[in-house]
Design an enzyme around this catalytic site. Structure first.
Site, PDB file in Angstrom:
ATOM      1  N   ASN A  74       7.365   1.123   8.375  1.00  0.00           N
ATOM      2  CA  ASN A  74       6.846   0.656   9.671  1.00  0.00           C
ATOM      3  C   ASN A  74       7.105   1.621  10.813  1.00  0.00           C
ATOM      4  O   ASN A  74       6.371   1.621  11.797  1.00  0.00           O
ATOM      5  CB  ASN A  74       7.387  -0.736   9.991  1.00  0.00           C
TER       6      ASN A  74
ATOM      7  N   SER B 218      10.894  -6.744   8.740  1.00  0.00           N
ATOM      8  CA  SER B 218      10.171  -5.469   8.705  1.00  0.00           C
ATOM      9  C   SER B 218      10.661  -4.519   9.792  1.00  0.00           C
ATOM     10  O   SER B 218      10.255  -3.364   9.821  1.00  0.00           O
ATOM     11  CB  SER B 218       8.668  -5.709   8.860  1.00  0.00           C
TER      12      SER B 218
ATOM     13  N   GLU C 248      11.832  -1.706   0.254  1.00  0.00           N
ATOM     14  CA  GLU C 248      12.765  -0.920   1.073  1.00  0.00           C
ATOM     15  C   GLU C 248      14.098  -1.653   1.095  1.00  0.00           C
ATOM     16  O   GLU C 248      14.157  -2.817   1.492  1.00  0.00           O
ATOM     17  CB  GLU C 248      12.261  -0.814   2.516  1.00  0.00           C
TER      18      GLU C 248
ATOM     19  N   HIS D  39      13.156  -5.457   1.979  1.00  0.00           N
ATOM     20  CA  HIS D  39      11.846  -5.524   2.624  1.00  0.00           C
ATOM     21  C   HIS D  39      10.714  -5.328   1.622  1.00  0.00           C
ATOM     22  O   HIS D  39      10.502  -4.237   1.097  1.00  0.00           O
ATOM     23  CB  HIS D  39      11.763  -4.476   3.743  1.00  0.00           C
TER      24      HIS D  39
END
Length: 284
Positions: A191, A120, A153, A141
């Site tokens: 994130n 992440s 992602e 991800h």
């Protein structure tokens, strides 16, 4: 374009078993790997429970349930990477552990195989550097819970080649996901934006601006969030959030990414959220 048929998922925890199930349901042959058989067994039990729930809700039938399970096998050895087309690493969010895994898998997996990481926040370029296949390493991800979350992602390292990106975009879409491309940058897209927001909510709690309930209610009703930031923190895991904040802080050398001291204290106390029964809220 290279065709992906067989996948090794490394890590049978919450993310790994969800990723394995998604691939198996999409018709890929999947090997679910972890360091101990009991971890793999626990992952399989979770997959079986999830599939049974889908049958109960009428989302899939018993034939689809049986077909998904038939696509799954278990492993406790990286030697099982010897005949796969794709590896998805979903081990714990620890840089040294991940680098070590990629070093070993690079030696065992076929030269044509793509190695991907569900990290992440850790640099894909750094992960790539411990392998000899610089064009064939990429970030894949997923989000938790994997079955429900529609986004993947695709995190593209400095040396990831175009063919790898094309193949993995097709793979992500074959799982019924929307795929976005992100350059290799700390935290990628989600994130980089989400974690500092949660960290700011922890700062607000720490400074006594409002209670945890009030902070969450404010963001649910004032910003139309489906879940408050502190409730979401408990769901993700406070240790995971702290790890991402540290990666952002170290990656950008910018004080705006400094982890909230209260977040650090909670992690030190072993109060990590839902998975331990106690975080900003109690789950006993």
């Amino acid at each position: 374009m290279m065709e992906i048929k067989k996948v090794l998922v490394v890590g049978a925890g919450q993310m790994g078993n969800g990723i394995a199930q998604s691939f198996a349901q999409a018709g890929y042959d999947v090997v679910l790997n972890d360091i101990k058989q009991e971890f793999v067994d626990r992952g399989f039990a979770k997959i079986k429970a999830n599939l049974a729930r889908q049958v109960e809700k009428g989302r899939i039938d018993q034939e689809q349930e049986a077909a998904t399970l038939a696509h799954l096998s278990s492993s406790t050895s990286y030697a099982d990477a010897a005949d796969v087309d794709l590896v998805v690493e979903a081990a714990t969010e620890n840089e040294q552990i991940k680098l070590d895994i990629f070093r070993q898998l690079d030696e065992i997996a076929p030269k044509s195989a793509i190695l991907s990481s569900n990290t992440s926040s850790i640099s894909i370029t750094k992960i790539t550097s411990v392998t000899k296949r610089h064009g064939q390493v990429i970030g894949l991800h997923f989000f938790n819970p994997v079955q429900a979350m529609k986004l993947v992602e695709l995190n593209v390292g400095l040396t990831t080649d175009e063919e790898t990106v094309k193949v993995m975009k097709k793979v992500g879409e074959s799982l019924g996901k929307t795929v976005i491309l992100s350059k290799d940058s700390p935290g990628f897209v989600v994130n980089r934006i989400l974690t500092p927001m949660i960290n700011e909510a922890v700062m607000a709690l720490e400074s006594g601006i409002a209670s945890a309930d009030e902070i969450d209610e404010a963001m649910k009703l004032g910003a139309n969030f489906p879940m408050g930031p502190l409730q979401l923190a408990d769901f993700i895991g406070l240790d995971v959030l702290l790890s991402i904040m540290k990666t952002l802080y170290n990656g950008f050398s910018d004080s705006k990414y400094r982890p909230a001291p209260l977040l650090t204290k909670y992690v030190e106390a072993g109060m990590l959220g839902r998975k331990t029964g106690q975080g900003f809220y109690s789950y006993e």
